[in-house]
Design a protein around this motif. Structure first.
Motif, PDB file in Angstrom:
ATOM      1  N   THR A   1      -0.732  -3.130   8.903  1.00  0.00           N
ATOM      2  CA  THR A   1      -1.736  -2.109   8.617  1.00  0.00           C
ATOM      3  C   THR A   1      -1.084  -0.902   7.965  1.00  0.00           C
ATOM      4  OG1 THR A   1      -3.048  -2.772  10.550  1.00  0.00           O
ATOM      5  CG2 THR A   1      -3.533  -0.620   9.582  1.00  0.00           C
ATOM      6  N   ASP A   2      -1.601  -0.523   6.803  1.00  0.00           N
ATOM      7  CA  ASP A   2      -1.192   0.703   6.139  1.00  0.00           C
ATOM      8  C   ASP A   2      -2.094   1.840   6.585  1.00  0.00           C
ATOM      9  OD1 ASP A   2       1.022   0.029   4.641  1.00  0.00           O
ATOM     10  OD2 ASP A   2      -0.118  -0.539   2.858  1.00  0.00           O
ATOM     11  N   VAL A   3      -1.492   3.001   6.763  1.00  0.00           N
ATOM     12  CA  VAL A   3      -2.255   4.184   7.172  1.00  0.00           C
ATOM     13  C   VAL A   3      -2.148   5.237   6.077  1.00  0.00           C
ATOM     14  CG1 VAL A   3      -2.572   5.954   8.941  1.00  0.00           C
ATOM     15  CG2 VAL A   3      -1.694   3.692   9.575  1.00  0.00           C
ATOM     16  N   SER A   4      -3.273   5.711   5.606  1.00  0.00           N
ATOM     17  CA  SER A   4      -3.311   6.767   4.603  1.00  0.00           C
ATOM     18  C   SER A   4      -4.353   7.799   5.017  1.00  0.00           C
ATOM     19  CB  SER A   4      -3.626   6.194   3.217  1.00  0.00           C
ATOM     20  OG  SER A   4      -4.860   5.508   3.227  1.00  0.00           O
ATOM     21  N   VAL A   5      -4.532   8.816   4.178  1.00  0.00           N
ATOM     22  CA  VAL A   5      -5.447   9.915   4.492  1.00  0.00           C
ATOM     23  C   VAL A   5      -6.592   9.919   3.481  1.00  0.00           C
ATOM     24  CG1 VAL A   5      -5.642  12.410   4.837  1.00  0.00           C
ATOM     25  CG2 VAL A   5      -3.491  11.244   5.342  1.00  0.00           C
ATOM     26  N   GLN A   6      -7.798  10.119   3.947  1.00  0.00           N
ATOM     27  CA  GLN A   6      -8.931  10.230   3.046  1.00  0.00           C
ATOM     28  C   GLN A   6      -8.624  11.304   2.003  1.00  0.00           C
ATOM     29  OE1 GLN A   6     -12.696  10.827   5.146  1.00  0.00           O
ATOM     30  NE2 GLN A   6     -11.856   9.778   6.937  1.00  0.00           N
ATOM     31  N   PRO A   7      -8.696  10.962   0.715  1.00  0.00           N
ATOM     32  CA  PRO A   7      -8.294  11.915  -0.322  1.00  0.00           C
ATOM     33  C   PRO A   7      -8.995  13.262  -0.249  1.00  0.00           C
ATOM     34  CG  PRO A   7      -8.506   9.734  -1.268  1.00  0.00           C
ATOM     35  CD  PRO A   7      -9.023   9.640   0.138  1.00  0.00           C
ATOM     36  N   ASP A   8     -10.277  13.277   0.102  1.00  0.00           N
ATOM     37  CA  ASP A   8     -10.989  14.549   0.153  1.00  0.00           C
ATOM     38  C   ASP A   8     -10.588  15.399   1.352  1.00  0.00           C
ATOM     39  OD1 ASP A   8     -12.250  12.625   1.834  1.00  0.00           O
ATOM     40  OD2 ASP A   8     -14.047  13.872   1.912  1.00  0.00           O
ATOM     41  N   LYS A   9      -9.968  14.766   2.363  1.00  0.00           N
ATOM     42  CA  LYS A   9      -9.521  15.509   3.552  1.00  0.00           C
ATOM     43  C   LYS A   9      -8.058  15.946   3.433  1.00  0.00           C
ATOM     44  CE  LYS A   9     -13.386  14.863   5.824  1.00  0.00           C
ATOM     45  NZ  LYS A   9     -13.427  13.900   6.941  1.00  0.00           N
ATOM     46  N   PHE A  10      -7.353  15.358   2.468  1.00  0.00           N
ATOM     47  CA  PHE A  10      -5.925  15.651   2.336  1.00  0.00           C
ATOM     48  C   PHE A  10      -5.637  17.135   2.115  1.00  0.00           C
ATOM     49  CE2 PHE A  10      -1.866  16.074   0.309  1.00  0.00           C
ATOM     50  CZ  PHE A  10      -1.059  15.080   0.847  1.00  0.00           C
ATOM     51  N   PRO A  11      -6.292  17.795   1.138  1.00  0.00           N
ATOM     52  CA  PRO A  11      -5.941  19.204   0.881  1.00  0.00           C
ATOM     53  C   PRO A  11      -6.081  20.121   2.104  1.00  0.00           C
ATOM     54  CG  PRO A  11      -7.124  18.310  -0.984  1.00  0.00           C
ATOM     55  CD  PRO A  11      -7.220  17.282   0.113  1.00  0.00           C
ATOM     56  N   PRO A  12      -7.232  20.140   2.801  1.00  0.00           N
ATOM     57  CA  PRO A  12      -7.343  21.067   3.932  1.00  0.00           C
ATOM     58  C   PRO A  12      -6.459  20.711   5.122  1.00  0.00           C
ATOM     59  CG  PRO A  12      -9.286  19.667   3.815  1.00  0.00           C
ATOM     60  CD  PRO A  12      -8.508  19.423   2.565  1.00  0.00           C
ATOM     61  N   ILE A  13      -6.163  19.434   5.311  1.00  0.00           N
ATOM     62  CA  ILE A  13      -5.377  19.029   6.476  1.00  0.00           C
ATOM     63  C   ILE A  13      -3.880  19.157   6.223  1.00  0.00           C
ATOM     64  CG2 ILE A  13      -4.757  17.060   7.937  1.00  0.00           C
ATOM     65  CD1 ILE A  13      -7.652  16.165   7.802  1.00  0.00           C
ATOM     66  N   PHE A  14      -3.428  18.755   5.053  1.00  0.00           N
ATOM     67  CA  PHE A  14      -2.001  18.778   4.754  1.00  0.00           C
ATOM     68  C   PHE A  14      -1.536  20.093   4.140  1.00  0.00           C
ATOM     69  CE2 PHE A  14      -1.810  14.357   5.657  1.00  0.00           C
ATOM     70  CZ  PHE A  14      -0.483  14.011   5.762  1.00  0.00           C
ATOM     71  N   ALA A  15      -2.391  20.708   3.335  1.00  0.00           N
ATOM     72  CA  ALA A  15      -1.874  21.790   2.491  1.00  0.00           C
ATOM     73  C   ALA A  15      -2.937  22.825   2.176  1.00  0.00           C
ATOM     74  CB  ALA A  15      -1.308  21.201   1.211  1.00  0.00           C
ATOM     75  N   ALA A  16      -3.540  23.407   3.200  1.00  0.00           N
ATOM     76  CA  ALA A  16      -4.626  24.362   2.982  1.00  0.00           C
ATOM     77  C   ALA A  16      -4.167  25.606   2.236  1.00  0.00           C
ATOM     78  CB  ALA A  16      -5.241  24.752   4.324  1.00  0.00           C
ATOM     79  N   ASP A  17      -2.882  25.923   2.296  1.00  0.00           N
ATOM     80  CA  ASP A  17      -2.363  27.140   1.659  1.00  0.00           C
ATOM     81  C   ASP A  17      -1.610  26.843   0.361  1.00  0.00           C
ATOM     82  OD1 ASP A  17      -0.333  25.803   2.922  1.00  0.00           O
ATOM     83  OD2 ASP A  17       0.434  27.534   4.039  1.00  0.00           O
ATOM     84  N   VAL A  18      -1.743  25.635  -0.160  1.00  0.00           N
ATOM     85  CA  VAL A  18      -1.063  25.232  -1.391  1.00  0.00           C
ATOM     86  C   VAL A  18      -2.097  25.140  -2.513  1.00  0.00           C
ATOM     87  CG1 VAL A  18       0.314  23.402  -2.482  1.00  0.00           C
ATOM     88  CG2 VAL A  18       0.677  23.980  -0.071  1.00  0.00           C
ATOM     89  N   ASP A  19      -1.662  25.377  -3.739  1.00  0.00           N
ATOM     90  CA  ASP A  19      -2.548  25.329  -4.895  1.00  0.00           C
ATOM     91  C   ASP A  19      -3.389  24.051  -4.883  1.00  0.00           C
ATOM     92  OD1 ASP A  19      -3.155  24.467  -7.832  1.00  0.00           O
ATOM     93  OD2 ASP A  19      -2.652  26.603  -7.993  1.00  0.00           O
TER      94      ASP A  19
END
Length: 224
Positions: free
Chosen positions: A67-85
């Protein structure tokens, strides 16, 4: 140097003779015999847990699947990098590499921080790895710890925000608050820091770090 899951990697790889020190950036510092799942299971889930996507893949030479685990693309910015461009995080979201679910169950056969000088950075605005998971691993290891107001992508976050928390000593070592960390187990909190390159895994094998400071080679390793 290990960022995120890379912390688990350097915990084991750091036992090699050519590694002199370890630096953890918003990462996992495992105990020998411990898995990521066990460490995370001691604390409430971060926002990441509800945004994961599980994708089966065939295992070579087997009838079973992994099983591969990834992050929903639309959730990636706020969860991983809310303070990044946002433009950067949108690219990262669609170019992410999945992590095999088995990685959360595998146990660490060794813990290099038991024998190597180690430093840890807590991103206390992290929505990917619960900051308490980071703190617990670092304090258990007796590391000198720095806390910064940053998202999980600490090496890409802005660095011009003011410090928002005062200095304090590690719960493990105890003692009064102090303005700078000078021995293993101390904690200092700052505003965000910014690296200059990749957030990949590095096991630093340079000169012995100065007491109380992050190894000077750390910033060099990030840019490789």
């Amino acid at each position: 140097m290990g960022h995120s899951y890379g912390g688990a990697v350097i915990t084991v790889a750091g036992t090699e003779d050519n590694v002199q020190a370890l630096v953890y950036l918003a990462g996992y510092a495992l105990e020998k015999g411990e898995s990521l799942g066990e460490l995370q299971g001691r604390f409430p889930d971060s926002d990441l847990a509800a945004a994961l996507v599980y994708t089966p893949f065939p295992l070579e030479g087997s009838v079973g699947t992994g099983t591969d685990v990834s992050v929903q693309p639309d959730k990636f910015p706020p969860i991983f990098a809310a303070d990044v461009d946002r433009r950067l995080t949108e690219v990262l979201a669609v170019s992410q590499r999945p992590l095999a679910a088995q990685a959360f169950a595998d146990t660490a056969p060794a813990a290099a921080w038991k024998t190597k000088p180690s430093w840890g950075l807590v991103a206390y605005s992290d929505h990917t790895i619960n900051p308490d998971v980071q703190r617990y691993g670092y304090q258990r290891a007796g590391m000198t710890t720095v806390e910064v107001d940053s998202s999980h992508l600490v090496d890409s976050a802005p660095q011009d925000r003011p410090a928002s928390r005062g200095a304090s000593a590690s719960h493990r070592r105890g003692g009064p608050a102090r303005p700078t960390a000078r021995r293993a187990g101390d904690v200092v909190r700052h505003g965000s820091r910014r690296g200059t390159g990749r957030s990949d895994v590095f096991a630093h094998g340079g000169t012995h770090p100065a007491d109380g400071d992050l190894p000077p080679a750390a910033s060099d390793a990030r840019g490789r």
